[in-house]
Design a protein around this motif. Structure first.
Motif, PDB file in Angstrom:
ATOM      1  N   PHE A 142     -12.714   9.032   1.553  1.00  0.00           N
ATOM      2  CA  PHE A 142     -13.164   7.664   1.737  1.00  0.00           C
ATOM      3  C   PHE A 142     -12.715   7.206   3.107  1.00  0.00           C
ATOM      4  CE2 PHE A 142     -12.744   2.976   0.667  1.00  0.00           C
ATOM      5  CZ  PHE A 142     -14.113   2.750   0.631  1.00  0.00           C
ATOM      6  N   THR A 143     -13.379   6.201   3.642  1.00  0.00           N
ATOM      7  CA  THR A 143     -13.065   5.749   4.993  1.00  0.00           C
ATOM      8  C   THR A 143     -11.645   5.206   5.115  1.00  0.00           C
ATOM      9  OG1 THR A 143     -14.131   3.658   4.398  1.00  0.00           O
ATOM     10  CG2 THR A 143     -15.449   5.241   5.640  1.00  0.00           C
ATOM     11  N   ASP A 144     -11.118   4.641   4.050  1.00  0.00           N
ATOM     12  CA  ASP A 144      -9.755   4.111   4.036  1.00  0.00           C
ATOM     13  C   ASP A 144      -8.898   4.984   3.124  1.00  0.00           C
ATOM     14  OD1 ASP A 144      -7.385   2.603   3.410  1.00  0.00           O
ATOM     15  OD2 ASP A 144      -8.406   0.795   4.128  1.00  0.00           O
ATOM     16  N   GLU A 145      -7.986   5.749   3.703  1.00  0.00           N
ATOM     17  CA  GLU A 145      -7.189   6.703   2.918  1.00  0.00           C
ATOM     18  C   GLU A 145      -6.233   6.009   1.949  1.00  0.00           C
ATOM     19  OE1 GLU A 145      -5.287   9.568   5.384  1.00  0.00           O
ATOM     20  OE2 GLU A 145      -7.160  10.467   6.084  1.00  0.00           O
TER      21      GLU A 145
ATOM     22  N   ILE B 269      -6.787   3.154   0.361  1.00  0.00           N
ATOM     23  CA  ILE B 269      -7.579   2.742  -0.798  1.00  0.00           C
ATOM     24  C   ILE B 269      -7.977   3.956  -1.620  1.00  0.00           C
ATOM     25  CG2 ILE B 269      -9.829   1.785  -1.477  1.00  0.00           C
ATOM     26  CD1 ILE B 269      -9.488  -0.307   0.669  1.00  0.00           C
ATOM     27  N   LEU B 270      -8.279   5.066  -0.972  1.00  0.00           N
ATOM     28  CA  LEU B 270      -8.588   6.305  -1.690  1.00  0.00           C
ATOM     29  C   LEU B 270      -7.432   6.690  -2.616  1.00  0.00           C
ATOM     30  CD1 LEU B 270     -10.285   8.886  -2.203  1.00  0.00           C
ATOM     31  CD2 LEU B 270      -9.139   9.881  -0.200  1.00  0.00           C
ATOM     32  N   ALA B 271      -6.207   6.644  -2.089  1.00  0.00           N
ATOM     33  CA  ALA B 271      -5.033   6.997  -2.897  1.00  0.00           C
ATOM     34  C   ALA B 271      -4.877   6.031  -4.072  1.00  0.00           C
ATOM     35  CB  ALA B 271      -3.783   6.985  -2.028  1.00  0.00           C
ATOM     36  N   THR B 272      -5.142   4.748  -3.830  1.00  0.00           N
ATOM     37  CA  THR B 272      -5.046   3.754  -4.903  1.00  0.00           C
ATOM     38  C   THR B 272      -6.070   4.019  -5.998  1.00  0.00           C
ATOM     39  OG1 THR B 272      -4.228   2.061  -3.365  1.00  0.00           O
ATOM     40  CG2 THR B 272      -5.170   1.297  -5.442  1.00  0.00           C
ATOM     41  N   VAL B 273      -7.300   4.325  -5.597  1.00  0.00           N
ATOM     42  CA  VAL B 273      -8.362   4.591  -6.577  1.00  0.00           C
ATOM     43  C   VAL B 273      -8.030   5.838  -7.387  1.00  0.00           C
ATOM     44  CG1 VAL B 273     -10.796   5.183  -6.869  1.00  0.00           C
ATOM     45  CG2 VAL B 273     -10.131   3.425  -5.222  1.00  0.00           C
ATOM     46  N   GLN B 274      -7.508   6.871  -6.749  1.00  0.00           N
ATOM     47  CA  GLN B 274      -7.128   8.082  -7.480  1.00  0.00           C
ATOM     48  C   GLN B 274      -6.057   7.772  -8.524  1.00  0.00           C
ATOM     49  OE1 GLN B 274      -6.012  10.962  -4.486  1.00  0.00           O
ATOM     50  NE2 GLN B 274      -8.101  11.737  -4.286  1.00  0.00           N
ATOM     51  N   LYS B 275      -5.089   6.940  -8.173  1.00  0.00           N
ATOM     52  CA  LYS B 275      -4.052   6.558  -9.132  1.00  0.00           C
ATOM     53  C   LYS B 275      -4.644   5.776 -10.302  1.00  0.00           C
ATOM     54  CE  LYS B 275      -1.214   4.528  -6.255  1.00  0.00           C
ATOM     55  NZ  LYS B 275      -0.015   3.799  -5.762  1.00  0.00           N
TER      56      LYS B 275
ATOM     57  N   ASP C 118     -22.270   2.967  -7.499  1.00  0.00           N
ATOM     58  CA  ASP C 118     -21.431   3.254  -6.331  1.00  0.00           C
ATOM     59  C   ASP C 118     -22.094   2.677  -5.078  1.00  0.00           C
ATOM     60  OD1 ASP C 118     -19.637   4.302  -4.537  1.00  0.00           O
ATOM     61  OD2 ASP C 118     -20.328   6.367  -4.711  1.00  0.00           O
ATOM     62  N   MET C 119     -22.104   1.339  -4.980  1.00  0.00           N
ATOM     63  CA  MET C 119     -22.740   0.667  -3.843  1.00  0.00           C
ATOM     64  C   MET C 119     -22.047  -0.660  -3.545  1.00  0.00           C
ATOM     65  SD  MET C 119     -26.866   1.144  -4.191  1.00  0.00           S
ATOM     66  CE  MET C 119     -27.646   2.728  -3.907  1.00  0.00           C
ATOM     67  N   ASP C 120     -22.209  -1.106  -2.309  1.00  0.00           N
ATOM     68  CA  ASP C 120     -21.802  -2.454  -1.908  1.00  0.00           C
ATOM     69  C   ASP C 120     -20.341  -2.753  -2.244  1.00  0.00           C
ATOM     70  OD1 ASP C 120     -24.454  -3.185  -0.947  1.00  0.00           O
ATOM     71  OD2 ASP C 120     -25.035  -3.208  -3.058  1.00  0.00           O
ATOM     72  N   ASP C 121     -19.465  -1.790  -1.965  1.00  0.00           N
ATOM     73  CA  ASP C 121     -18.016  -1.931  -2.165  1.00  0.00           C
ATOM     74  C   ASP C 121     -17.618  -2.046  -3.634  1.00  0.00           C
ATOM     75  OD1 ASP C 121     -17.392  -1.894   0.624  1.00  0.00           O
ATOM     76  OD2 ASP C 121     -18.049  -3.984   0.755  1.00  0.00           O
TER      77      ASP C 121
ATOM     78  N   ASP D 208     -12.953  -2.682  -6.966  1.00  0.00           N
ATOM     79  CA  ASP D 208     -13.312  -3.300  -5.693  1.00  0.00           C
ATOM     80  C   ASP D 208     -12.813  -2.375  -4.581  1.00  0.00           C
ATOM     81  OD1 ASP D 208     -13.704  -4.810  -3.443  1.00  0.00           O
ATOM     82  OD2 ASP D 208     -12.477  -6.515  -4.089  1.00  0.00           O
ATOM     83  N   LEU D 209     -13.725  -1.743  -3.872  1.00  0.00           N
ATOM     84  CA  LEU D 209     -13.324  -0.766  -2.858  1.00  0.00           C
ATOM     85  C   LEU D 209     -12.800  -1.410  -1.575  1.00  0.00           C
ATOM     86  CD1 LEU D 209     -16.071   1.956  -3.328  1.00  0.00           C
ATOM     87  CD2 LEU D 209     -13.667   2.051  -4.007  1.00  0.00           C
ATOM     88  N   LYS D 210     -12.783  -2.729  -1.525  1.00  0.00           N
ATOM     89  CA  LYS D 210     -12.120  -3.386  -0.392  1.00  0.00           C
ATOM     90  C   LYS D 210     -10.614  -3.424  -0.602  1.00  0.00           C
ATOM     91  CE  LYS D 210     -15.990  -6.344   0.999  1.00  0.00           C
ATOM     92  NZ  LYS D 210     -16.478  -7.736   1.144  1.00  0.00           N
ATOM     93  N   THR D 211     -10.205  -3.330  -1.874  1.00  0.00           N
ATOM     94  CA  THR D 211      -8.775  -3.375  -2.195  1.00  0.00           C
ATOM     95  C   THR D 211      -8.294  -2.149  -2.964  1.00  0.00           C
ATOM     96  OG1 THR D 211      -9.155  -4.508  -4.297  1.00  0.00           O
ATOM     97  CG2 THR D 211      -8.905  -5.895  -2.338  1.00  0.00           C
ATOM     98  N   GLY D 212      -9.208  -1.494  -3.687  1.00  0.00           N
ATOM     99  CA  GLY D 212      -8.832  -0.392  -4.551  1.00  0.00           C
ATOM    100  C   GLY D 212      -8.416  -0.837  -5.939  1.00  0.00           C
ATOM    101  N   ASN D 213      -8.454  -2.121  -6.192  1.00  0.00           N
ATOM    102  CA  ASN D 213      -7.977  -2.664  -7.463  1.00  0.00           C
ATOM    103  C   ASN D 213      -9.104  -2.791  -8.487  1.00  0.00           C
ATOM    104  OD1 ASN D 213      -5.383  -2.993  -6.388  1.00  0.00           O
ATOM    105  ND2 ASN D 213      -5.897  -5.017  -5.588  1.00  0.00           N
TER     106      ASN D 213
END
Length: 281
Positions: free
Chosen positions: A67-70, A72-78, A144-147, A174-179
């Motif tokens: 993902f463009t933000d590493e 946030i990627l780590a947060t989403v994986q968790k 999987d669109m628009d964050d 929310d892919l702007k925060t990963g939450n």
């Protein structure tokens, strides 16, 4: 003077157009996520004897790897590790390591259950005391669109006799925060009563009856008291709620699904929520 004012007016107009272009929201933009998957099929027989009962575990785990933000990627994986395996011990692990340990733990738990529930089976030789477990975990990327990432986990868990359960767990990130997005993140503060009324009305209509009480004879219960359960998906058409078997209906009826278009819930949505773009707010 007239020429100067005209020039200033044009400058202001140009600046306004520029600002408008910069703040305009674009829809249907794919998120820049790359995914990988892990597939596991594990069967363990007691004492490694194929004639004895067993536990069977099947997992299909789709997870993001780029993902463009590493951060946030780590947060989403968790988030997804915990959602799938429902234990904090796997949360910080890499997906493959988490799955490997989860499989080992599942087998060990089965061995422990066998000893605790049937402590004398080895000495008695009574095969009727043997029992088997079966579990499947499946995952899907729904949107999987628009964050926004909508993700679904389905599970089937059988532990002998009538001890079987099927469930769906929906997660919106929310892919702007990963939450994970909650109802409070997207709805106005006083949303609950109105949302519940819409859900109940939709379930009644789906079953072609006149009122919630009419659903009792079909195997539903407590629909008149149904309340939203945070178990929803988001896409560009609306929200879909799932009530799992046993929540408000007999397990044999399966899950209850209720789709809500943005037109139906638009007045309940926050103006600046992460999904307001889909409702035109």
């Amino acid at each position: 003077m007239k020429i100067i004012l005209t020039s200033i007016s044009l400058l202001v107009l140009s600046f306004a157009v520029f600002i408008s272009c910069k703040t305009e929201k674009k829809m249907n933009t794919p998120n820049e996520i790359s995914y990988d998957s892990i597939s596991v099929s594990k069967i363990y027989h007691l004492d490694n004897d194929s004639t004895k009962p067993s536990c069977s575990l099947k997992i299909t785990y789709i997870f993001p790897v780029k993902f463009t933000d590493e951060k946030i990627l780590a947060t989403v994986q968790k988030v997804l590790n915990f959602a799938l395996m429902e234990d904090e011990k796997y949360e910080q692990m890499k997906p493959q390591d988490a799955i490997n340990e989860y499989v080992e733990d599942y087998v060990e738990k089965y061995k422990t259950d066998a000893k605790e529930q049937f402590p004398d089976w080895q000495e008695s030789g009574d095969t009727e005391d043997y029992f088997s477990y079966y579990k499947t975990l499946d995952t899907k990327v729904i949107f999987d669109m628009d964050d926004i990432l909508s993700y679904q986990i389905s599970s089937m868990d059988y532990k002998g006799g009538a001890n079987s359960s099927t469930a769906y767990r929906n997660i919106v990130i929310d892919l702007k925060t990963g939450n994970i997005l909650s109802e409070q993140d997207i709805f106005l503060p006083e949303y609950r009563k109105l949302l519940n009324a819409i859900l109940i009305r939709k379930i009644v209509a789906q079953n072609k009856v006149q009122k919630p009480e009419d659903l009792l004879e079909f195997g539903y219960w407590g629909i008149e008291d149904l309340t939203s359960n945070e178990n929803f998906l988001v896409d560009n058409n609306g929200l879909t709620y799932i009530f799992n078997p046993g929540e408000y209906s007999a397990p044999s009826l399966g899950e209850i699904r209720v789709s809500l278009s943005y037109n139906e819930i638009r007045d309940l949505l926050r103006d600046n929520s992460p999904i307001s773009i889909f409702a035109g707010k």
